[in-house]
Design a protein around this motif. Structure first.
Motif, PDB file in Angstrom:
ATOM      1  N   GLY A 139      15.885  83.658  33.016  1.00 36.81           N
ATOM      2  CA  GLY A 139      14.390  83.319  32.992  1.00 36.81           C
ATOM      3  C   GLY A 139      14.034  82.527  31.731  1.00 36.81           C
ATOM      4  O   GLY A 139      14.779  82.464  30.964  1.00 36.81           O
ATOM      5  N   CYS A 140      12.629  82.467  32.149  1.00 37.12           N
ATOM      6  CA  CYS A 140      12.178  81.785  30.504  1.00 37.12           C
ATOM      7  C   CYS A 140      11.770  82.821  29.447  1.00 37.12           C
ATOM      8  O   CYS A 140      12.059  84.014  29.454  1.00 37.12           O
ATOM      9  N   LYS A 141      11.081  82.248  28.463  1.00 41.22           N
ATOM     10  CA  LYS A 141      10.783  83.390  27.201  1.00 41.22           C
ATOM     11  C   LYS A 141       9.953  84.408  27.548  1.00 41.22           C
ATOM     12  O   LYS A 141      10.127  85.604  27.137  1.00 41.22           O
ATOM     13  N   PRO A 142       8.674  84.222  28.343  1.00 43.17           N
ATOM     14  CA  PRO A 142       7.957  85.328  28.826  1.00 43.17           C
ATOM     15  C   PRO A 142       8.610  86.401  29.462  1.00 43.17           C
ATOM     16  O   PRO A 142       8.572  87.825  29.218  1.00 43.17           O
ATOM     17  N   VAL A 143       9.788  85.835  30.324  1.00 42.72           N
ATOM     18  CA  VAL A 143      10.399  86.980  31.248  1.00 42.72           C
ATOM     19  C   VAL A 143      11.558  87.674  30.282  1.00 42.72           C
ATOM     20  O   VAL A 143      11.744  88.957  30.230  1.00 42.72           O
ATOM     21  N   GLU A 144      11.906  86.952  29.188  1.00 41.16           N
ATOM     22  CA  GLU A 144      12.823  87.637  28.195  1.00 41.16           C
ATOM     23  C   GLU A 144      12.152  88.675  27.253  1.00 41.16           C
ATOM     24  O   GLU A 144      12.678  89.727  27.078  1.00 41.16           O
ATOM     25  N   THR A 145      10.722  88.338  27.170  1.00 45.80           N
ATOM     26  CA  THR A 145      10.227  89.236  26.150  1.00 45.80           C
ATOM     27  C   THR A 145       9.967  90.522  27.179  1.00 45.80           C
ATOM     28  O   THR A 145      10.248  91.687  26.507  1.00 45.80           O
ATOM     29  N   LYS A 195      16.481 102.359  25.694  1.00 49.54           N
ATOM     30  CA  LYS A 195      16.949 102.607  24.412  1.00 49.54           C
ATOM     31  C   LYS A 195      18.209 101.589  23.818  1.00 49.54           C
ATOM     32  O   LYS A 195      19.084 102.025  23.226  1.00 49.54           O
ATOM     33  N   GLY A 196      17.947 100.308  24.283  1.00 41.97           N
ATOM     34  CA  GLY A 196      18.748  99.377  23.556  1.00 41.97           C
ATOM     35  C   GLY A 196      20.208  99.439  24.652  1.00 41.97           C
ATOM     36  O   GLY A 196      21.269  98.490  24.233  1.00 41.97           O
ATOM     37  N   TYR A 197      20.483 100.099  25.338  1.00 42.67           N
ATOM     38  CA  TYR A 197      21.694 100.130  26.377  1.00 42.67           C
ATOM     39  C   TYR A 197      21.634  98.929  27.220  1.00 42.67           C
ATOM     40  O   TYR A 197      20.786  98.791  27.996  1.00 42.67           O
ATOM     41  N   LEU A 198      22.819  98.209  26.937  1.00 44.79           N
ATOM     42  CA  LEU A 198      22.825  96.873  27.770  1.00 44.79           C
ATOM     43  C   LEU A 198      23.998  96.652  28.626  1.00 44.79           C
ATOM     44  O   LEU A 198      24.540  95.777  28.814  1.00 44.79           O
ATOM     45  N   GLU A 199      24.950  97.768  28.728  1.00 40.64           N
ATOM     46  CA  GLU A 199      26.288  97.548  29.350  1.00 40.64           C
ATOM     47  C   GLU A 199      26.112  96.826  30.883  1.00 40.64           C
ATOM     48  O   GLU A 199      27.210  96.243  31.473  1.00 40.64           O
ATOM     49  N   GLN A 200      24.942  97.365  31.502  1.00 39.77           N
ATOM     50  CA  GLN A 200      24.868  96.782  32.947  1.00 39.77           C
ATOM     51  C   GLN A 200      23.895  95.701  33.220  1.00 39.77           C
ATOM     52  O   GLN A 200      23.845  95.500  34.352  1.00 39.77           O
ATOM     53  N   LEU A 201      23.370  95.205  31.986  1.00 42.66           N
ATOM     54  CA  LEU A 201      22.027  94.254  32.398  1.00 42.66           C
ATOM     55  C   LEU A 201      22.464  93.253  31.051  1.00 42.66           C
ATOM     56  O   LEU A 201      22.756  93.607  30.045  1.00 42.66           O
ATOM     57  N   ALA A 202      22.456  91.985  31.468  1.00 39.23           N
ATOM     58  CA  ALA A 202      22.556  90.937  30.381  1.00 39.23           C
ATOM     59  C   ALA A 202      21.297  89.858  30.717  1.00 39.23           C
ATOM     60  O   ALA A 202      21.578  89.399  31.843  1.00 39.23           O
ATOM     61  N   PHE A 203      20.837  89.468  29.616  1.00 42.50           N
ATOM     62  CA  PHE A 203      19.691  88.358  29.778  1.00 42.50           C
ATOM     63  C   PHE A 203      20.428  87.210  29.310  1.00 42.50           C
ATOM     64  O   PHE A 203      20.771  86.940  28.530  1.00 42.50           O
ATOM     65  N   HIS A 204      19.602  85.886  30.000  1.00 45.49           N
ATOM     66  CA  HIS A 204      19.930  84.539  29.443  1.00 45.49           C
ATOM     67  C   HIS A 204      18.816  83.816  29.705  1.00 45.49           C
ATOM     68  O   HIS A 204      18.348  83.577  30.806  1.00 45.49           O
ATOM     69  N   TYR A 205      18.383  83.510  28.714  1.00 39.86           N
ATOM     70  CA  TYR A 205      17.296  82.093  28.432  1.00 39.86           C
ATOM     71  C   TYR A 205      17.525  80.904  29.109  1.00 39.86           C
ATOM     72  O   TYR A 205      18.620  80.471  28.818  1.00 39.86           O
ATOM     73  N   VAL A 206      16.728  80.425  30.054  1.00 38.42           N
ATOM     74  CA  VAL A 206      17.165  79.059  30.633  1.00 38.42           C
ATOM     75  C   VAL A 206      16.014  78.318  30.206  1.00 38.42           C
ATOM     76  O   VAL A 206      15.155  78.463  30.344  1.00 38.42           O
ATOM     77  N   GLU A 207      16.525  76.911  29.937  1.00 41.24           N
ATOM     78  CA  GLU A 207      15.602  75.684  29.467  1.00 41.24           C
ATOM     79  C   GLU A 207      15.085  75.115  30.846  1.00 41.24           C
ATOM     80  O   GLU A 207      15.715  74.996  31.745  1.00 41.24           O
ATOM     81  N   PRO A 208      13.875  74.683  30.793  1.00 44.23           N
ATOM     82  CA  PRO A 208      13.314  73.915  31.849  1.00 44.23           C
ATOM     83  C   PRO A 208      14.056  72.667  32.171  1.00 44.23           C
ATOM     84  O   PRO A 208      14.581  71.960  31.211  1.00 44.23           O
ATOM     85  N   LEU A 209      14.129  72.410  33.258  1.00 46.67           N
ATOM     86  CA  LEU A 209      15.378  71.137  33.735  1.00 46.67           C
ATOM     87  C   LEU A 209      16.558  70.941  33.467  1.00 46.67           C
ATOM     88  O   LEU A 209      17.364  70.262  33.797  1.00 46.67           O
ATOM     89  N   VAL A 210      17.078  72.161  32.891  1.00 49.03           N
ATOM     90  CA  VAL A 210      18.631  72.236  32.496  1.00 49.03           C
ATOM     91  C   VAL A 210      19.212  73.055  33.678  1.00 49.03           C
ATOM     92  O   VAL A 210      18.818  74.428  33.627  1.00 49.03           O
TER      93      VAL A 210
END
Length: 278
Positions: free
Chosen positions: A112-118, A129-144
């Motif tokens: 998602g975009c930056k507001p989604v990342e936030t 509480k910072g546990y991220l083993e089952q989820l990972a976020f990727h910021y995606v650029e517009p038009l890329v």
């Protein structure tokens, strides 16, 4: 490609949750396709586009195995499209058990975009509480473009909110191409320049406004203009299907009533549970 509409309503649902207006009463009496959960889609059983606050009800209604979801692609940070609480239920082992032998993945990839990342990291810090083993976020650029779960997504720039970036998506896979355009008014020229000459098998458009003018969402007038622009840029032909979704009670028409108007222009109405095989 298997493309399933899980919800086809706007943020308030249809009939709206607390509303007693005439169109909500008519929708409730008519039932069936006139009843709409908040909008999202499931592709090939492995990719969710948006996390609706109605996702649990959709799971029950359509017998979904959400443990098979590998990727979640988010259009924007509004609560009806990115329900962070529901996502966090996938994020910690004591919230769910995944049968990896039956196709479940250990870590779901979220895009998602930056507001989604936030919002994503606010949810992680509050609930996991910072546990991220089952989820990972990727910021995606517009038009890329980016690839996930055997599909390629290109974020195009929605015309939805002035105060933050919102996306619609071009989705490609298995020799097919979809334009998924929720929560947007008429889009800017840079989007058409990016997709010029690329043929779409399915164009899915927001029609929250119905026969009314656009206001950050489209109505039939904006739908017709988008089709005209896609024709101008060589993106559609007489085999392209046009589906209208994200319907709001504020347009003053039920699904059945709006379907009559949409048909005049060669558009189809999407409904909750509709499966399209491309």
């Amino acid at each position: 490609m298997r493309f399933q509409y899980l919800g086809t309503g706007a943020s308030e649902g249809f009939p709206a949750m607390f509303c007693e207006c005439d169109v909500c009463r008519r929708a409730l009496r008519a039932g069936g396709r006139n009843l709409k959960r908040r909008s999202n889609v499931l592709i090939n059983d492995t990719v969710l586009v948006d996390v609706s606050p109605d996702l649990y009800g959709q799971k029950l209604a359509y017998g979904l195995n959400l443990a098979k979801v590998e990727s979640i692609v988010v259009t924007h940070a509004d609560e009806d499209h990115f329900d962070i609480f529901s996502l966090m239920l996938r994020g910690k082992p004591n919230y769910c058990t995944i049968d990896y032998a039956q196709g479940g993945v250990q870590q779901v990839q979220v895009y998602g975009c930056k507001p989604v990342e936030t919002l994503f990291y606010q949810g992680v810090n509050k609930k996991l509480k910072g546990y991220l083993e089952q989820l990972a976020f990727h910021y995606v650029e517009p038009l890329v473009p980016f690839a996930t779960s055997g599909l390629v997504f290109t974020p195009l720039i929605a015309n939805h909110r002035r105060d933050e970036m919102c996306y619609i998506y071009m989705i490609e896979g298995e020799g097919k191409r979809i334009l998924y355009a929720n929560d947007t008014d008429a889009i800017g020229e840079q989007n058409y320049e990016r997709i010029a000459g690329l043929h779409f098998d399915l164009v899915s458009m927001d029609c929250a406004r119905g026969i009314l003018p656009g206001d950050g969402h489209m109505g039939l007038g904006e739908n017709r203009e988008m089709r005209r622009k896609l024709e101008q840029y060589g993106c559609v032909n007489d085999r392209t299907r046009y589906l209208l979704t994200h319907i709001s009670h504020m347009c003053g028409m039920t699904h059945d009533e709006l379907a009559v108007e949409a048909k005049k222009y060669g558009f189809e109405m999407a409904y909750d549970g509709l499966v399209i095989e491309l």
